[in-house]
Design an enzyme around this catalytic site. Sequence first.
Site, PDB file in Angstrom:
ATOM      1  CB  CYS A  52      47.829  16.599 -29.146  1.00 13.87           C
ATOM      2  SG  CYS A  52      47.259  18.167 -28.453  1.00 13.87           S
ATOM      3  NE  ARG A 112      44.744  14.357 -29.035  1.00 10.96           N
ATOM      4  CZ  ARG A 112      44.985  14.060 -30.307  1.00 10.96           C
ATOM      5  NH1 ARG A 112      45.168  12.790 -30.643  1.00 10.96           N
ATOM      6  NH2 ARG A 112      45.047  14.999 -31.220  1.00 10.96           N
ATOM      7  CG  ASP A 166      41.278  13.828 -30.541  1.00  9.83           C
ATOM      8  OD1 ASP A 166      40.874  14.594 -29.643  1.00  9.83           O
ATOM      9  OD2 ASP A 166      41.536  14.205 -31.697  1.00  9.83           O
TER      10      ASP A 166
END
Length: 159
Positions: A15, A21, A130
């Site tokens: 990420c 994440r 996100d």
Amino acid sequence: MREDRPNPPAILFLCLGNICRSPLAEGAARVAFAAAGIDARLDSAGTGDWHVGHPPDRRAQAEARRRGADISDLRARQLCRSDFHDFDLILAADEANLRDARALRPTGAAAELKLMLDLVAGREGESVTDPYYGADDGFAETWDDVSAVAAALVASSRG
Ligand code: 4NP
């Protein structure tokens, strides 16, 4: 652990910051692979370097704990060129991560590179939510996304 698999799959979750994440994805995959009794080499990284050495965001740690995964020992690191040789599969959370990873990829490196949700039927091309700038409940949605990815990885590793 399965004894008939000499080379466990090596999977890197990617990420931006490696504090939300991708550590959640690594945590979900660790739980899913362990529950299935399948050996795998799992790691995560970020395309950015702002959080290198930091543990996952406290909200990510709390959500993982709530879902039965302890990710408190993970530390952020930045994606590097050798990752493209060391992993079979690099799974990006969103298109920006995918683009940045493609730019770093050494010529001839073997790692397959795709979006995490490309592995989930009906979610191909989508980004993992996100949660960094949002409310705490965004982390529950992120966990749901990455656990669907983990389940798909386990299913394809059962071969
Ligand atoms: P992640 O979330 O990429 O899922 O770890 C973010 C973490 C940090 C930042 C942005 C997104 N940041 O801008 O510092």
